[in-house]
Write a protein that holds these residues in place. Structure first.
Motif, mmCIF file in Angstrom:
data_model
loop_
_atom_site.group_PDB
_atom_site.id
_atom_site.type_symbol
_atom_site.label_atom_id
_atom_site.label_comp_id
_atom_site.label_asym_id
_atom_site.label_seq_id
_atom_site.Cartn_x
_atom_site.Cartn_y
_atom_site.Cartn_z
ATOM 1 N N ASN A 1 0.829 -1.214 0.000
ATOM 2 C CA ASN A 1 0.000 0.000 0.000
ATOM 3 C C ASN A 1 0.858 1.257 0.000
ATOM 4 O O ASN A 1 0.549 2.226 -0.694
ATOM 5 N N GLU A 2 1.955 1.227 0.782
ATOM 6 C CA GLU A 2 2.873 2.372 0.785
ATOM 7 C C GLU A 2 3.474 2.562 -0.600
ATOM 8 O O GLU A 2 3.561 3.687 -1.105
ATOM 9 N N ARG A 3 3.899 1.472 -1.204
ATOM 10 C CA ARG A 3 4.482 1.522 -2.558
ATOM 11 C C ARG A 3 3.448 2.044 -3.546
ATOM 12 O O ARG A 3 3.765 2.865 -4.413
ATOM 13 N N LYS A 4 2.225 1.580 -3.401
ATOM 14 C CA LYS A 4 1.141 2.016 -4.282
ATOM 15 C C LYS A 4 0.936 3.524 -4.162
ATOM 16 O O LYS A 4 0.790 4.224 -5.168
ATOM 17 N N GLU A 5 0.948 4.032 -2.927
ATOM 18 C CA GLU A 5 0.766 5.474 -2.709
ATOM 19 C C GLU A 5 1.921 6.264 -3.317
ATOM 20 O O GLU A 5 1.708 7.309 -3.934
ATOM 21 N N LYS A 6 3.154 5.742 -3.143
ATOM 22 C CA LYS A 6 4.311 6.420 -3.747
ATOM 23 C C LYS A 6 4.170 6.459 -5.265
ATOM 24 O O LYS A 6 4.431 7.489 -5.895
ATOM 25 N N LEU A 7 3.741 5.328 -5.830
ATOM 26 C CA LEU A 7 3.573 5.268 -7.287
ATOM 27 C C LEU A 7 2.460 6.206 -7.750
ATOM 28 O O LEU A 7 2.578 6.834 -8.810
ATOM 29 N N LYS A 8 1.399 6.328 -6.953
ATOM 30 C CA LYS A 8 0.321 7.262 -7.295
ATOM 31 C C LYS A 8 0.861 8.688 -7.323
ATOM 32 O O LYS A 8 0.537 9.466 -8.230
ATOM 33 N N GLN A 9 1.671 9.020 -6.313
ATOM 34 C CA GLN A 9 2.254 10.363 -6.254
ATOM 35 C C GLN A 9 3.179 10.591 -7.454
ATOM 36 O O GLN A 9 3.140 11.663 -8.075
ATOM 37 N N GLN A 10 3.995 9.600 -7.767
ATOM 38 C CA GLN A 10 4.884 9.720 -8.927
ATOM 39 C C GLN A 10 4.075 9.890 -10.204
ATOM 40 O O GLN A 10 4.438 10.675 -11.079
ATOM 41 N N LYS B 1 1.096 11.233 -10.474
ATOM 42 C CA LYS B 1 0.566 12.602 -10.492
ATOM 43 C C LYS B 1 1.625 13.585 -10.971
ATOM 44 O O LYS B 1 1.350 14.455 -11.796
ATOM 45 N N VAL B 2 2.845 13.418 -10.438
ATOM 46 C CA VAL B 2 3.942 14.305 -10.849
ATOM 47 C C VAL B 2 4.202 14.166 -12.346
ATOM 48 O O VAL B 2 4.347 15.165 -13.058
ATOM 49 N N LYS B 3 4.246 12.931 -12.811
ATOM 50 C CA LYS B 3 4.510 12.689 -14.235
ATOM 51 C C LYS B 3 3.377 13.231 -15.106
ATOM 52 O O LYS B 3 3.616 13.751 -16.195
ATOM 53 N N GLU B 4 2.140 13.120 -14.624
ATOM 54 C CA GLU B 4 1.016 13.669 -15.387
ATOM 55 C C GLU B 4 1.123 15.186 -15.481
ATOM 56 O O GLU B 4 0.848 15.770 -16.530
ATOM 57 N N LEU B 5 1.533 15.831 -14.378
ATOM 58 C CA LEU B 5 1.729 17.282 -14.405
ATOM 59 C C LEU B 5 2.854 17.649 -15.371
ATOM 60 O O LEU B 5 2.724 18.606 -16.153
ATOM 61 N N GLU B 6 3.945 16.880 -15.317
ATOM 62 C CA GLU B 6 5.050 17.125 -16.250
ATOM 63 C C GLU B 6 4.583 16.945 -17.692
ATOM 64 O O GLU B 6 4.931 17.738 -18.568
ATOM 65 N N LEU B 7 3.801 15.909 -17.920
ATOM 66 C CA LEU B 7 3.290 15.654 -19.267
ATOM 67 C C LEU B 7 2.404 16.804 -19.731
ATOM 68 O O LEU B 7 2.495 17.230 -20.892
ATOM 69 N N ASP B 8 1.562 17.319 -18.847
ATOM 70 C CA ASP B 8 0.721 18.467 -19.202
ATOM 71 C C ASP B 8 1.578 19.666 -19.575
ATOM 72 O O ASP B 8 1.296 20.363 -20.566
#
Length: 129
Positions: free
Chosen positions: A58-67, A69-76
């Protein structure tokens, strides 16, 4: 009295057998409880490991979710930058087309003037002869 003693003796023997059976059953129950307790402890240990693993996942999943989000912002941001650059290139392409047309017009005008001047010169030379 002998009959009473025999009866008493039979009852005692019965009671002793019963007591022995109870003792054996009690030992079996104790052994079963011990086995059951060991199994319970083993399963509890396994469950603890699984819960710990789940928490790590679950911790790994949350970290990946955050990553993500960051990548989606970068992509935008990249898409916006691409769109801006694409529009600039489009505008520059239109400007180049416009400039090419102007150069072509200037060239045609120059060539027309040059022909006219040559024609006037040739006419002037003819008249001078």
């Amino acid at each position: 009295m002998f009959f009473n003693n025999d009866l008493f003796s039979v009852k005692m023997k019965c009671l002793q057998e019963r007591e022995e059976q109870i003792k054996i059953l009690h030992e079996k129950i104790t052994e079963i409880q011990k086995c059951t307790q060991e199994q319970l402890e083993e399963k509890t240990s396994q469950l603890d490991e699984i819960v710990e693993k789940l928490e790590r996942h679950n911790e790994r999943k949350e970290k990946l979710k955050q990553q993500l989000k960051v990548k989606e912002l970068e992509l935008d941001e990249i898409r916006k930058a691409y769109s801006t650059l694409n529009q600039k290139w489009h505008d520059k392409g239109e400007l180049l087309c416009h400039l090419e047309m102007q150069v072509k017009e200037v060239k045609e005008n120059f060539e027309n003037k040059e022909r006219k001047l040559k024609a006037e010169r040739d006419k002037s030379i003819e008249l001078q002869k």
